[in-house]
Design a protein around this motif. Structure first.
Motif: not given
Length: 239
Positions: A53-54, A56-57, A61, A77, A82, A144
C-alpha cells in the motif's frame, strides 16, 4: 656459441599490433559485459515482488496503461481515498469512457465523478508529459504512480524528470505470472526484463544529458508555440 633469435624481435610489427588491438577489444567487451550485468542486477533490485500500500495519500493518482490489472488497482486506490482524482494515461484513442465502464462495473460512480482519460500519450515519456500537464492544471503537488513493477523504475525516472516539483509515490502492480514463477524460469519474462532494462538505461542516459544541457530529443510539448499543429486537450473526463 650460437644465439637463438628473439621471437619478439622477429615477430612482424603488424601481427604484434593486431594482438594488442585484439586484447584491447576483448578487455573492453569484458568491461561492458560486467557493467551491463551489474546494472541489470541493480535494476532487478529495484523491482518489488509484492504489492505494498502507498506510504501516504496524495492529491492525485496516475496510472500508466499497458499492463494487466493496472487500471483496476488504481481504481481501488481511488475508492480507498488515496487520491482526489485519477488520470488514466495512454488510453487508446478508439476507447470510449463506456468501454472502461464495462470493464469496471463496480466503480461507475467514481468513473463519473473523479476519473480523467488521457488519449494523447503513446509511450512512457509522453505519459509523463501528460501527467505533468494534468497535475499542474489541477494544482496537485503529489501523485501516486501506478504501473507494473518492472516498468516502475523507468516511469519514476521519466515522471520525476518531467515534474521535479511534484512528489511521486510509487505503487507497483505485481502480475500473477510474476508471483507464480521465478522470472529466471520464464524465457518470455526474461526477455521482457532485458528489454525494459535497455529502455531504462536509454532513458537514464537521455535524462542525465538533459541535466547537463544536452537535450537530444526535446519533448513536443516543450517546443516553441506555433511549431506544432493544434493538439486536442490532454484529458477528457470519463463522464
Amino acid at each position: 656459441m650460437s644465439l637463438q633469435p628473439d621471437d619478439q624481435a622477429t615477430k612482424p610489427p603488424r601481427a604484434a599490433s593486431r594482438g594488442w588491438l585484439r586484447g584491447i577489444v576483448v578487455a573492453g567487451m569484458a568491461v561492458v559485459f560486467v557493467g551491463v550485468t551489474v546494472g541489470f542486477v541493480g535494476f532487478l533490485a529495484k523491482l518489488r515482488g509484492v504489492e505494498v500500500a502507498p506510504a501516504s495519500r496524495a492529491d492525485g493518482i496516475v496510472v500508466l496503461t499497458g499492463g494487466s490489472s493496472r487500471v483496476s488497482d488504481a481504481m481501488e486506490l481511488l475508492a480507498g481515498g488515496y487520491g482526489k482524482r485519477l488520470l488514466i494515461s495512454g488510453v487508446h484513442p478508439t476507447n470510449a469512457a463506456s468501454d472502461i465502464s464495462r470493464s469496471l462495473p463496480d466503480n461507475q460512480q467514481l468513473l463519473t465523478c473523479c476519473v480523467d482519460l488521457d488519449r494523447s500519450a503513446i509511450n512512457t515519456r509522453s505519459n509523463a508529459a501528460e501527467a505533468r500537464r494534468w497535475a499542474h492544471e489541477r494544482g496537485f503537488k503529489s501523485l501516486i504512480v501506478v504501473t507494473s513493477n518492472y516498468h516502475m523504475p523507468r516511469a519514476i525516472l521519466e515522471l520525476s524528470h518531467a515534474m521535479p516539483d511534484i512528489a511521486l509515490i510509487p505503487f507497483a502492480v505485481v502480475g500473477d505470472k510474476w508471483r507464480d514463477e521465478p522470472w529466471w524460469t520464464s524465457g518470455a519474462t526474461l526477455r521482457l526484463l532485458l528489454s525494459e532494462y535497455a529502455k531504462y538505461v536509454a532513458a537514464e542516459v537521455r535524462v542525465r544529458l538533459a541535466f547537463a544541457g544536452l537535450e537530444l530529443m526535446p519533448e513536443l510539448a516543450d517546443q516553441p508555440a506555433g511549431s506544432l499543429a493544434p493538439r486536442r486537450p490532454a484529458t477528457a473526463q470519463a463522464n
